[in-house]
Design a protein around this motif. Structure first.
Motif, PDB file in Angstrom:
ATOM      1  N   THR A  77      38.637  32.248  34.788  1.00 12.39           N
ATOM      2  CA  THR A  77      39.134  32.694  36.084  1.00 12.39           C
ATOM      3  C   THR A  77      38.546  34.052  36.426  1.00 12.39           C
ATOM      4  N   ARG A  78      38.089  34.180  37.634  1.00 16.99           N
ATOM      5  CA  ARG A  78      37.517  35.461  38.070  1.00 16.99           C
ATOM      6  C   ARG A  78      38.643  36.433  38.423  1.00 16.99           C
ATOM      7  N   SER A  79      38.642  37.561  37.788  1.00 18.89           N
ATOM      8  CA  SER A  79      39.560  38.670  38.038  1.00 18.89           C
ATOM      9  C   SER A  79      41.042  38.320  37.920  1.00 18.89           C
ATOM     10  N   PRO A  80      41.468  37.745  36.809  1.00 17.16           N
ATOM     11  CA  PRO A  80      42.891  37.442  36.622  1.00 17.16           C
ATOM     12  C   PRO A  80      43.679  38.686  36.226  1.00 17.16           C
ATOM     13  N   GLY A  81      44.986  38.620  36.357  1.00 17.48           N
ATOM     14  CA  GLY A  81      45.849  39.687  35.876  1.00 17.48           C
ATOM     15  C   GLY A  81      46.105  40.785  36.884  1.00 17.48           C
ATOM     16  N   ALA A  82      47.082  41.603  36.552  1.00 19.83           N
ATOM     17  CA  ALA A  82      47.463  42.753  37.371  1.00 19.83           C
ATOM     18  C   ALA A  82      46.850  44.013  36.780  1.00 19.83           C
ATOM     19  N   ARG A  83      46.339  44.878  37.632  1.00 18.58           N
ATOM     20  CA  ARG A  83      45.744  46.128  37.155  1.00 18.58           C
ATOM     21  C   ARG A  83      46.819  47.073  36.642  1.00 18.58           C
ATOM     22  N   VAL A  84      46.542  47.679  35.490  1.00 15.64           N
ATOM     23  CA  VAL A  84      47.420  48.697  34.887  1.00 15.64           C
ATOM     24  C   VAL A  84      46.521  49.794  34.296  1.00 15.64           C
ATOM     25  N   PRO A  85      45.780  50.501  35.142  1.00 18.22           N
ATOM     26  CA  PRO A  85      44.814  51.476  34.636  1.00 18.22           C
ATOM     27  C   PRO A  85      45.480  52.645  33.916  1.00 18.22           C
ATOM     28  N   THR A  86      44.775  53.135  32.901  1.00 21.24           N
ATOM     29  CA  THR A  86      45.183  54.345  32.191  1.00 21.24           C
ATOM     30  C   THR A  86      43.971  55.277  32.181  1.00 21.24           C
ATOM     31  N   SER A  87      44.158  56.493  31.744  1.00 25.11           N
ATOM     32  CA  SER A  87      43.033  57.434  31.715  1.00 25.11           C
ATOM     33  C   SER A  87      41.945  56.972  30.752  1.00 25.11           C
ATOM     34  N   ARG A  88      42.321  56.379  29.635  1.00 20.33           N
ATOM     35  CA  ARG A  88      41.334  55.906  28.656  1.00 20.33           C
ATOM     36  C   ARG A  88      40.785  54.526  28.991  1.00 20.33           C
ATOM     37  N   HIS A  89      41.555  53.739  29.754  1.00 18.77           N
ATOM     38  CA  HIS A  89      41.158  52.365  30.083  1.00 18.77           C
ATOM     39  C   HIS A  89      41.375  52.114  31.579  1.00 18.77           C
ATOM     40  N   PRO A  90      40.493  52.652  32.431  1.00 21.88           N
ATOM     41  CA  PRO A  90      40.684  52.512  33.880  1.00 21.88           C
ATOM     42  C   PRO A  90      40.586  51.076  34.390  1.00 21.88           C
ATOM     43  N   ALA A  91      40.000  50.181  33.620  1.00 22.98           N
ATOM     44  CA  ALA A  91      39.866  48.776  34.040  1.00 22.98           C
ATOM     45  C   ALA A  91      40.910  47.874  33.385  1.00 22.98           C
ATOM     46  N   ALA A  92      41.928  48.450  32.753  1.00 18.80           N
ATOM     47  CA  ALA A  92      42.937  47.658  32.043  1.00 18.80           C
ATOM     48  C   ALA A  92      43.735  46.776  32.997  1.00 18.80           C
ATOM     49  N   LYS A  93      44.054  45.587  32.494  1.00 14.33           N
ATOM     50  CA  LYS A  93      44.879  44.629  33.231  1.00 14.33           C
ATOM     51  C   LYS A  93      45.877  44.015  32.261  1.00 14.33           C
TER      52      LYS A  93
END
Length: 68
Positions: free
Chosen positions: A14-30
């Motif tokens: 799936t292209r771009s699944p999940g909700a974004r939950v960025p952090t300072s160390r992981h800006p692309a976290a989902k």
């Protein structure tokens, strides 16, 4: 375990699944919720390298996010 494997397959197809939950160390976290187990799976996708990294599987009932 089956629910987690199904979710990994979903992430791979799936292209771009999940909700974004960025952090300072992981800006692309989902994250994605596993409904049966009530766990969040925290992950990052690097599309350029075609890589998926699962960073944490966390019980959503804890009422707080993990330190990523």
């Amino acid at each position: 375990m089956r629910e987690l494997m199904e979710m990994i397959q979903l992430l791979e197809t799936t292209r771009s699944p999940g909700a974004r939950v960025p952090t300072s160390r992981h800006p692309a976290a989902k994250r994605i919720l596993l409904r049966k187990s009530r766990c969040h799976v925290y992950f990052e996708v690097d599309e350029a390298q075609e890589r998926l990294e699962i960073m944490e599987v966390w019980d959503a009932r804890r009422r707080r996010a993990p330190r990523l």
